[in-house]
Design a protein around this motif. Structure first.
Motif, PDB file in Angstrom:
ATOM      1  N   LEU A 374       0.822  -1.204   0.000  1.00 52.55           N
ATOM      2  CA  LEU A 374       0.000   0.000   0.000  1.00 52.55           C
ATOM      3  C   LEU A 374       0.862   1.263   0.000  1.00 52.55           C
ATOM      4  CD1 LEU A 374      -2.865  -1.015   2.467  1.00 52.55           C
ATOM      5  CD2 LEU A 374      -3.115  -0.481   0.031  1.00 52.55           C
ATOM      6  N   VAL A 375       1.966   1.245   0.744  1.00 52.08           N
ATOM      7  CA  VAL A 375       2.881   2.385   0.760  1.00 52.08           C
ATOM      8  C   VAL A 375       3.435   2.615  -0.649  1.00 52.08           C
ATOM      9  CG1 VAL A 375       5.070   3.273   1.657  1.00 52.08           C
ATOM     10  CG2 VAL A 375       3.488   2.062   3.182  1.00 52.08           C
ATOM     11  N   TRP A 376       3.893   1.547  -1.269  1.00 49.36           N
ATOM     12  CA  TRP A 376       4.441   1.636  -2.630  1.00 49.36           C
ATOM     13  C   TRP A 376       3.382   2.100  -3.619  1.00 49.36           C
ATOM     14  CZ3 TRP A 376       2.802  -1.174  -6.903  1.00 49.36           C
ATOM     15  CH2 TRP A 376       3.568  -1.044  -8.059  1.00 49.36           C
ATOM     16  N   LEU A 377       2.181   1.510  -3.522  1.00 49.26           N
ATOM     17  CA  LEU A 377       1.119   1.836  -4.466  1.00 49.26           C
ATOM     18  C   LEU A 377       0.677   3.289  -4.308  1.00 49.26           C
ATOM     19  CD1 LEU A 377      -0.681   0.690  -6.684  1.00 49.26           C
ATOM     20  CD2 LEU A 377      -2.294  -0.065  -4.913  1.00 49.26           C
ATOM     21  N   ASP A 378       0.594   3.751  -3.082  1.00 54.32           N
ATOM     22  CA  ASP A 378       0.230   5.145  -2.832  1.00 54.32           C
ATOM     23  C   ASP A 378       1.221   6.089  -3.520  1.00 54.32           C
ATOM     24  OD1 ASP A 378      -0.893   7.452  -1.794  1.00 54.32           O
ATOM     25  OD2 ASP A 378      -0.059   7.183   0.215  1.00 54.32           O
ATOM     26  N   GLU A 379       2.484   5.787  -3.348  1.00 54.01           N
ATOM     27  CA  GLU A 379       3.535   6.616  -3.959  1.00 54.01           C
ATOM     28  C   GLU A 379       3.452   6.583  -5.482  1.00 54.01           C
ATOM     29  OE1 GLU A 379       8.240   5.943  -4.406  1.00 54.01           O
ATOM     30  OE2 GLU A 379       7.565   6.177  -2.333  1.00 54.01           O
ATOM     31  N   GLN A 380       3.245   5.387  -6.037  1.00 53.27           N
ATOM     32  CA  GLN A 380       3.183   5.245  -7.490  1.00 53.27           C
ATOM     33  C   GLN A 380       1.968   5.947  -8.082  1.00 53.27           C
ATOM     34  OE1 GLN A 380       5.623   3.568  -9.489  1.00 53.27           O
ATOM     35  NE2 GLN A 380       6.657   3.890  -7.524  1.00 53.27           N
ATOM     36  N   MET A 381       0.822   5.827  -7.419  1.00 53.01           N
ATOM     37  CA  MET A 381      -0.389   6.457  -7.936  1.00 53.01           C
ATOM     38  C   MET A 381      -0.248   7.984  -7.957  1.00 53.01           C
ATOM     39  SD  MET A 381      -2.391   4.080  -8.914  1.00 53.01           S
ATOM     40  CE  MET A 381      -3.938   4.945  -9.165  1.00 53.01           C
ATOM     41  N   GLN A 382       0.436   8.527  -6.964  1.00 52.01           N
ATOM     42  CA  GLN A 382       0.655   9.971  -6.952  1.00 52.01           C
ATOM     43  C   GLN A 382       1.669  10.385  -8.013  1.00 52.01           C
ATOM     44  OE1 GLN A 382       0.870  11.939  -2.974  1.00 52.01           O
ATOM     45  NE2 GLN A 382       0.705   9.847  -2.163  1.00 52.01           N
ATOM     46  N   GLU A 383       2.750   9.622  -8.113  1.00 48.31           N
ATOM     47  CA  GLU A 383       3.829   9.992  -9.027  1.00 48.31           C
ATOM     48  C   GLU A 383       3.449   9.787 -10.487  1.00 48.31           C
ATOM     49  OE1 GLU A 383       8.275   8.301 -10.072  1.00 48.31           O
ATOM     50  OE2 GLU A 383       7.652   8.374  -7.971  1.00 48.31           O
ATOM     51  N   ILE A 384       2.802   8.685 -10.791  1.00 45.85           N
ATOM     52  CA  ILE A 384       2.502   8.348 -12.185  1.00 45.85           C
ATOM     53  C   ILE A 384       1.215   8.991 -12.671  1.00 45.85           C
ATOM     54  CG2 ILE A 384       2.001   6.441 -13.769  1.00 45.85           C
ATOM     55  CD1 ILE A 384       3.764   4.657 -12.027  1.00 45.85           C
ATOM     56  N   TYR A 385       0.211   9.036 -11.796  1.00 44.34           N
ATOM     57  CA  TYR A 385      -1.114   9.469 -12.242  1.00 44.34           C
ATOM     58  C   TYR A 385      -1.556  10.808 -11.650  1.00 44.34           C
ATOM     59  CZ  TYR A 385      -1.426   4.709 -14.011  1.00 44.34           C
ATOM     60  OH  TYR A 385      -1.189   3.539 -14.682  1.00 44.34           O
ATOM     61  N   GLY A 386      -0.737  11.396 -10.791  1.00 47.25           N
ATOM     62  CA  GLY A 386      -1.135  12.651 -10.182  1.00 47.25           C
ATOM     63  C   GLY A 386      -2.294  12.510  -9.217  1.00 47.25           C
ATOM     64  N   ALA A 387      -2.430  11.308  -8.632  1.00 42.51           N
ATOM     65  CA  ALA A 387      -3.529  11.060  -7.693  1.00 42.51           C
ATOM     66  C   ALA A 387      -3.315  11.839  -6.404  1.00 42.51           C
ATOM     67  CB  ALA A 387      -3.630   9.570  -7.383  1.00 42.51           C
ATOM     68  N   SER A 388      -4.413  12.140  -5.728  1.00 41.29           N
ATOM     69  CA  SER A 388      -4.304  12.817  -4.434  1.00 41.29           C
ATOM     70  C   SER A 388      -3.738  11.886  -3.376  1.00 41.29           C
ATOM     71  CB  SER A 388      -5.668  13.348  -3.995  1.00 41.29           C
ATOM     72  OG  SER A 388      -6.623  12.293  -3.928  1.00 41.29           O
ATOM     73  N   GLY A 389      -3.854  10.565  -3.596  1.00 40.00           N
ATOM     74  CA  GLY A 389      -3.213   9.597  -2.721  1.00 40.00           C
ATOM     75  C   GLY A 389      -4.139   8.939  -1.721  1.00 40.00           C
ATOM     76  N   TYR A 390      -3.547   8.110  -0.885  1.00 40.79           N
ATOM     77  CA  TYR A 390      -4.288   7.309   0.083  1.00 40.79           C
ATOM     78  C   TYR A 390      -4.981   8.180   1.127  1.00 40.79           C
ATOM     79  CZ  TYR A 390      -5.108   3.468   3.437  1.00 40.79           C
ATOM     80  OH  TYR A 390      -5.680   2.554   4.292  1.00 40.79           O
ATOM     81  N   PHE A 391      -4.367   9.299   1.486  1.00 41.44           N
ATOM     82  CA  PHE A 391      -4.873  10.106   2.603  1.00 41.44           C
ATOM     83  C   PHE A 391      -5.692  11.320   2.167  1.00 41.44           C
ATOM     84  CE2 PHE A 391      -0.909   8.068   4.051  1.00 41.44           C
ATOM     85  CZ  PHE A 391      -1.427   7.282   5.069  1.00 41.44           C
ATOM     86  N   MET A 392      -5.255  11.971   1.114  1.00 44.07           N
ATOM     87  CA  MET A 392      -5.936  13.182   0.670  1.00 44.07           C
ATOM     88  C   MET A 392      -7.204  12.829  -0.105  1.00 44.07           C
ATOM     89  SD  MET A 392      -4.171  15.667   1.823  1.00 44.07           S
ATOM     90  CE  MET A 392      -4.755  17.062   0.853  1.00 44.07           C
ATOM     91  N   GLU A 393      -8.236  13.641   0.080  1.00 45.80           N
ATOM     92  CA  GLU A 393      -9.508  13.375  -0.577  1.00 45.80           C
ATOM     93  C   GLU A 393      -9.768  14.465  -1.614  1.00 45.80           C
ATOM     94  OE1 GLU A 393     -14.195  12.589   0.591  1.00 45.80           O
ATOM     95  OE2 GLU A 393     -12.621  12.532   2.116  1.00 45.80           O
ATOM     96  N   ALA A 394      -9.312  14.204  -2.843  1.00 45.60           N
ATOM     97  CA  ALA A 394      -9.493  15.172  -3.927  1.00 45.60           C
ATOM     98  C   ALA A 394      -9.373  14.455  -5.254  1.00 45.60           C
ATOM     99  CB  ALA A 394      -8.449  16.281  -3.834  1.00 45.60           C
ATOM    100  N   GLU A 395      -9.916  15.080  -6.305  1.00 45.24           N
ATOM    101  CA  GLU A 395      -9.749  14.547  -7.651  1.00 45.24           C
ATOM    102  C   GLU A 395      -8.261  14.598  -8.001  1.00 45.24           C
ATOM    103  OE1 GLU A 395     -12.054  13.235  -9.411  1.00 45.24           O
ATOM    104  OE2 GLU A 395     -13.949  13.966  -8.582  1.00 45.24           O
ATOM    105  N   SER A 396      -7.880  13.852  -9.023  1.00 45.31           N
ATOM    106  CA  SER A 396      -6.488  13.905  -9.479  1.00 45.31           C
ATOM    107  C   SER A 396      -6.112  15.348  -9.768  1.00 45.31           C
ATOM    108  CB  SER A 396      -6.320  13.054 -10.744  1.00 45.31           C
ATOM    109  OG  SER A 396      -6.579  11.699 -10.466  1.00 45.31           O
TER     110      SER A 396
END
Length: 669
Positions: A374-396
């Motif tokens: 989950l730590v790795w996936l959170d980092e990857q989703m933010q870095e690759i897709y510009g996701a707000s991540g596991y903790f932040m609640e926002a659109e990409s």
């Protein structure tokens, strides 16, 4: 697919007698839930890849029955030549045959791939029109299956006592005590949901299939993907023990082990002829495996835990009709058969202290792997897709189009999770194919991503992953559902309802004698409040470096859950869910152990039981609508998350621990 059906129908027409229909079950010769590639006959003929299902081929139709876990998957996988029959909604296969096939119709089935109970049920239904069940002498699907995978000859592995917790001698001794208690002349014991078969005969004989054979003899194998079992039968008498297996699978060391345990190894195919010998009390071990102990100080006791008994009073064969294959039953004299459940099913389900400690330790290491993922996936989703991540609640926050080399797919993500598990002590492989599903694929309850067609991860969609591993000291199974963008209010409501059901079952206390059918409602009530539900059971047992689905107990709305009460030292999963076709799926799953509860009172002197969670991974806070939780549920979450931090900390590096602390921060009541 069309050519295969045509070839099969040609064989049906030329069969003696000609067949009006052919049933193709999912099970193998051992009535297993999960089967080897060679035994995936139903999948081959139908194209449906789910683990549960039954195909019926008539002269003009092809029908496939499966349960609610697979309705959506089957709809996608079946060709236009096939009709989906929804178990629980459409007529059962025997009813359909009785109602739709002509009088005197002949319905073929491989008798090795169908249980006694099922075969007898069908025979009873067919009498309505004088239809008859015809056991085929060969498997007709095998005859049309070109390039059928060969049988595996993977080695048999001895499971050390340090992980098994009990010796073969002790297990055999207990088994033979059951023979004496039941005053059985013979017994065949099997449990359908465990894919196990046991036959206990005149001399207290037992036939076993993979799960129980492996458990009884403390051996493991790799004949079935994800299940550490070996294709084998066992026969146990009051004086002897036999192991029927492809002898090429046994190393000199394993042969020595078998000899030391007083177990005679025989060819896998010899079980059929030995059953015939057994019926006339002519099955005897070779002189080198007479099972006797030359130590005179052990009067009345013989090798591998055997007790002398008056064998002349034991002539019946005791069969568990739910899992003993019809082929072996057909070789027996019905007048010598007694129907009853296997004592090994319950003995295997009630874990000894070594197995229990092993399971707890395995789940801690497994939980560490899940958190690291989950730590790795959170980092990857933010870095690759510009996701707000596991903790932040926002659109990409920005649109990114990853290259083919760095994009994340359902398969590449699950491969990374496997890598984290593989780094852990005692890892031996996955316990089932990882269900890694994003968005609409999550609504396919037992979704299995294909590397060629799987979806790319989406920061604005729910991601569900259901996974587990095989460790020498235990088997694991965990499901978490997460979102790396901004979940909708509806998604939060659904997730929270699932979580409330998950907590409600997990904190239950109940009297001894309670079965899983009675508890299933606890996980569903929060969903029912919104008019929601799910089509699968709520809990199953877990093996100890054995099958991920283990009975004989379960927590389910299905009638089978009525059969066996929950008992202390059993394991069971807690996995409610909700699935919205075409949109998303949500499921949360922990493994629980059942233990005695310390209650203030003891009404009826029954004694009370409760659950202890042994799975450790956080629940995503931003998917929870806290306004829907009561203070007791928030308190439970905080206690659980505190324990997560405590038990997983030794496996975390500094950045992982920082992430875990944030993921498990206390929620204000």
């Amino acid at each position: 697919m069309a050519d295969n059906l045509a070839a099969l129908r040609s064989l049906m027409a030329s069969h003696s007698p000609p067949l009006d229909a052919l049933v193709v079950p999912s099970e193998d010769y051992h009535q297993s839930e999960y089967v080897s590639e060679r035994d995936q006959r139903r999948q081959f003929i139908s194209g449906f890849t789910g683990s549960a299902g039954l195909a019926l081929i008539t002269k003009n139709e092809a029908l496939l029955w499966t349960d609610g876990r697979y309705f959506l998957q089957a709809t996608k996988e079946l060709s236009e030549q096939w009709k989906l029959m929804r178990s629980g909604e459409d007529p059962a296969v025997d009813t359909w045959i009785a109602d739709n096939l002509p009088k005197d119709a002949a319905v073929g089935v491989d008798p090795w791939c169908v249980s006694v109970e099922t075969a007898q049920k069908w025979e009873s239904a067919f009498t309505k029109k004088q239809q008859k069940l015809v056991p085929t002498s060969t498997n007709l699907v095998d005859q049309v299956w070109k390039n059928q995978p060969p049988a595996k000859t993977n080695p048999v592995i001895v499971h050390p006592l340090e992980f098994a917790g009990r010796s073969v001698a002790d297990k055999l001794k207990d088994l033979r005590e059951k023979f004496k208690q039941e005053k059985a002349r013979g017994m065949i014991i099997a449990t359908l949901d465990e894919a196990c078969l046991v036959l206990v005969l005149g001399k207290a004989l037992t036939f076993e299939i993979p799960g129980k054979v492996a458990w009884l003899y403390n051996v493991r194998g790799t004949d079935v993907s994800y299940c550490p079992v070996v294709h084998a039968f066992a026969i146990v008498t009051s004086t002897s023990a036999f192991f029927y297996v492809d002898k090429r699978k046994l190393s000199p060391a394993v042969n020595t082990y078998m000899e030391e345990k007083g177990i005679e190894v025989r060819d896998y195919g010899a079980v059929s002829s030995d059953v015939v010998l057994l019926t006339s009390d002519q099955l005897t071990p070779s002189s080198s495996h007479d099972g006797t102990d030359t130590n005179p100080s052990k009067s009345g006791v013989i090798a591998n835990g055997t007790h002398n008994a008056n064998e002349s009073s034991c002539n019946f064969i005791w069969i568990d009709p739910r899992s003993c294959c019809f082929a072996l039953y057909s070789k027996l004299n019905p007048d010598q058969v007694l129907l009853q459940s296997s004592p090994l099913a319950l003995a295997k389900a009630i874990k000894n202290t070594v197995e229990m400690d092993g399971l707890k330790n395995a789940h801690i290491r497994d939980g560490a792997a899940v958190v690291q993922y989950l730590v790795w996936l959170d980092e990857q989703m933010q870095e690759i897709y510009g996701a707000s991540g596991y903790f932040m609640e926002a659109e990409s926050i920005k649109e990114k189009k990853p290259s083919e080399t760095n994009k994340l797919t359902e398969v590449s993500a699950s491969d990374k999770l496997e890598g984290f598990r593989a780094s852990k002590e005692h890892f031996r492989g996955l316990s089932f194919p990882t269900i890694s599903s994003v968005g609409p694929n999550g609504a396919i309850i037992h979704y299995s991503p294909d590397p060629k067609t799987c979806s790319e991860l989406d920061p604005n969609s729910i991601y569900l992953f259901d996974s587990g591993a095989q460790y020498l000291d235990g088997t694991t199974d965990i499901t978490r559902t997460v979102h790396f963008g901004k979940p909708s209010a509806h998604e939060k409501t659904c997730y929270t309802a699932v979580l409330k059901g998950h907590i409600g079952l997990g904190i239950a206390r109940f009297p001894n004698g309670t079965n899983g059918h009675a508890l299933d409602i606890l996980a569903r009530v929060p969903l029912w409040m919104y008019g929601l539900d799910y089509r699968h059971g709520t809990g199953h047992g877990i093996g100890s470096f054995l099958n991920v689905h283990e009975g004989p107990h379960m927590i389910s709305f299905r009638p089978q859950a009525l059969n066996v009460p929950l008992q202390a030292s059993m394991t069971v999963t807690d996995e409610p869910g909700y699935y919205e076709d075409g949109k998303f799926g949500i499921r949360l799953e922990n493994v629980l152990i059942i233990k005695e509860a310390n209650t203030n009172f003891n009404f009826g002197d029954k004694g009370y039981l409760e659950f202890e969670h042994i799975t450790w991974a956080p629940y995503q806070r931003k998917l929870i609508d806290l306004s829907l939780l009561v203070p007791e549920e928030i308190e439970w979450l905080n206690c659980y998350h505190s324990k997560c931090r405590e038990v997983l900390a030794p496996f975390m590096n500094k950045s992982e621990m920082t992430w875990l602390q944030k993921a498990t921060e206390p929620i204000a009541a």
